[in-house]
Design an enzyme around this catalytic site. Structure first.
Site, short mmCIF file in Angstrom:
data_model
loop_
_atom_site.label_atom_id
_atom_site.label_comp_id
_atom_site.label_asym_id
_atom_site.label_seq_id
_atom_site.Cartn_x
_atom_site.Cartn_y
_atom_site.Cartn_z
CG HIS A 107 -2.04 0.96 1.19
ND1 HIS A 107 -2.17 1.99 2.11
CD2 HIS A 107 -3.09 1.09 0.34
CE1 HIS A 107 -3.24 2.69 1.84
NE2 HIS A 107 -3.83 2.18 0.78
CE LYS A 109 -1.28 4.94 -1.59
NZ LYS A 109 -1.89 4.43 -0.36
CG ASP A 114 19.48 11.13 -9.06
OD1 ASP A 114 19.45 10.03 -9.64
OD2 ASP A 114 19.48 12.23 -9.64
CG HIS A 285 -6.83 8.84 -0.35
ND1 HIS A 285 -5.51 8.68 -0.74
CD2 HIS A 285 -7.33 7.59 -0.23
CE1 HIS A 285 -5.23 7.39 -0.85
NE2 HIS A 285 -6.31 6.70 -0.55
CE LYS A 287 -3.70 7.16 2.61
NZ LYS A 287 -5.06 6.83 2.56
CG ASP A 292 0.77 19.09 21.92
OD1 ASP A 292 -0.45 19.34 21.86
OD2 ASP A 292 1.25 18.25 22.69
#
Length: 462
Positions: A107, A109, A114, A285, A287, A292
């Site tokens: 899952h 991404k 380089d 979508h 996450k 603080d």
């Protein structure tokens, strides 16, 4: 890691612009690892740059998840990329033989350029993720670009995944390469990866640690909210000790059952003092956690069982970097387009959906039940396979591994949904199972054969 700069992208447009710009600067190697890739305008732009860089000697390695791309890529895509000179690996291909290994997906991404620049977050390589195509309204996502020494961690994550079932020793020659100057330190940046193959639930531990150490606030964005007892306790205890805990989830869903399961957790969280909001402008979508004005994490890990226990995931934990305040500012801006959820809203939304629509989605999850007019036992504390074996379900060729998550969702959904069905006279409660901690419901609807659903309310684990 120090000597690392972090830049947070709150919009798909900003992510796309920087992503294409940095790809065009590649000199040695590009690593790309994605759950979903779809041929379209965005990938065409990426492919043009990759072809140009390969003409200048750049090596390109692409890893994609087979299930994630099963409906987005045509047959022959792998061979097409190979003919173009791209090294491609399909993670965990779907097989006809039933195997629980198919339940673990990649899952992540990640793009590494380089070994000096890395992109990661919620954005897959498809048009909907940059709002070229709008399936659920405006697509709200988040991602991070890192430049500096912390990028090596994402290089290592990619190499480990590439070599899970392929051995290529010379591939590691790129691990020691560092393609840039020493960046000025900007707080602390700690990339992390999560594997379902060990007992270290890194993603969940990062989230719980932020909640446990928060003093003033924790603000969260997640597309899904399907939690275990540890996460529920951490959220509730933080709110009860005076921490301002706020969670933003989508108002428009991409998966009906998952969305209704997300809403099934609202009541317990709201009663504990957690403020829950739904994003009204489309589908969220992102996450992310921010706390603080000091700590934030952005990654690929959803607040659901699949991400926390079954997927390969990754994230970036930050302390004192400028991206922390960028995450905070993004949350405040997003909150302006959200509606706060009150305790009664869940039932109102369910009622608006309509009983017929609910039963149609039950039909999707229990298709084999309606077809065979059999009895279904839904257990919260054992695998679905055990239940189906007892009923002879496997004799009908049912994919138990594939149905396991769906039954878990229905189990969590049943508390409120089945009570509503009873009120409407479509479902009735059977007596006699209370000593075993279960309740049994039987649906009554003229368009459907009866379904007996045995539901355990004592546990919320798969």
């Amino acid at each position: 890691c120090d000597h690392t700069q972090s830049i947070y992208f709150k919009s798909a447009e900003a992510f796309r612009e920087s992503y294409l710009k940095e790809l065009s600067k590649a000199v040695h190697v590009i690593y790309m690892e994605y759950f979903i890739l779809s041929e379209g305008l965005f990938f065409s732009e990426i492919l043009d740059i990759l072809m140009d860089r390969m003409n200048h000697g750049v090596q390109v390695y692409l890893m994609i998840d087979d299930i994630g791309c099963i409906r987005t890529l045509p047959d022959g895509f792998e061979k097409k990329m190979q003919k173009l000179g791209i090294h491609i690996h399909i993670y965990n291909p779907l097989r006809k033989i039933l195997s629980l290994n198919g339940n673990t997906r990649d899952h992540r991404k990640i793009t590494v350029i380089d070994n000096h620049c890395a992109f990661m977050g919620g954005n897959n390589l498809a048009d909907e993720y940059i709002n070229r195509v709008k399936r659920y309204g405006h697509w709200k996502d988040s991602s991070i670009m890192l430049m500096g020494e912390a990028v090596k961690s994402f290089t290592l994550m990619f190499l480990q995944m590439w070599n899970v079932d392929e051995k290529n020793p010379e591939f590691y020659k790129y691990l020691g390469y560092y393609g840039g100057n020493r960046n000025k330190s900007e707080g602390f940046v700690l990339p992390y990866g999560d594997w379902p193959l060990d007992d270290d639930k890194v993603g969940e531990c990062v989230y719980i640690d932020i909640l446990n150490h928060a003093k003033e606030y924790v603000h969260i964005m997640s597309p899904y909210l399907i939690l275990d007892d540890s996460m529920v306790s951490a959220l509730c205890l933080a709110a009860k000790r005076g921490v301002d805990v706020r969670i933003v989830t989508p108002h428009r869903w991409d998966k009906f059952l998952v969305h209704m399961t997300t809403r099934s957790y609202y009541r317990e969280l709201i009663r504990a003092g957690v403020k829950v909001y739904e994003y009204s402008n489309g589908f969220i979508h992102a996450k992310s956690f921010v706390s603080d004005d000091l700590i934030a994490t952005v990654g690929t890990t959803n607040l659901d069982f699949r991400s926390l226990y079954l997927h390969f995931e990754c994230g970036t934990w930050m302390y004192g970097s400028r991206a922390v305040m960028q995450v905070r500012e993004d949350f405040v801006e997003t909150l302006a387009t959200c509606q706060q959820i009150q305790e009664t809203v869940g039932s109102i939304h369910i009622d608006q959906v309509g009983i017929q629509a609910i039963l149609e989605h039950l039909d999707d999850a229990f298709g084999f039940v309606l077809a065979h007019q059999t009895v279904v036992d839904v257990y919260t504390n054992q695998l679905l396979a055990d239940s189906l074996d007892q009923q002879g379900g496997n004799d009908r060729g049912i994919n138990t591994a594939g149905q396991c998550q769906q039954h878990f969702l229905i189990t969590n959904l049943c508390t409120d949904l089945l009570d509503l069905l009873i009120d409407k006279g479509i479902c009735q409660l059977e007596i006699g199972d209370s000593s075993h901690g279960f309740r049994t419901y039987v649906t009554r609807h003229m368009n459907y054969p009866p379904i007996r659903i045995r539901v355990g309310f004592l546990m919320k684990i798969l």
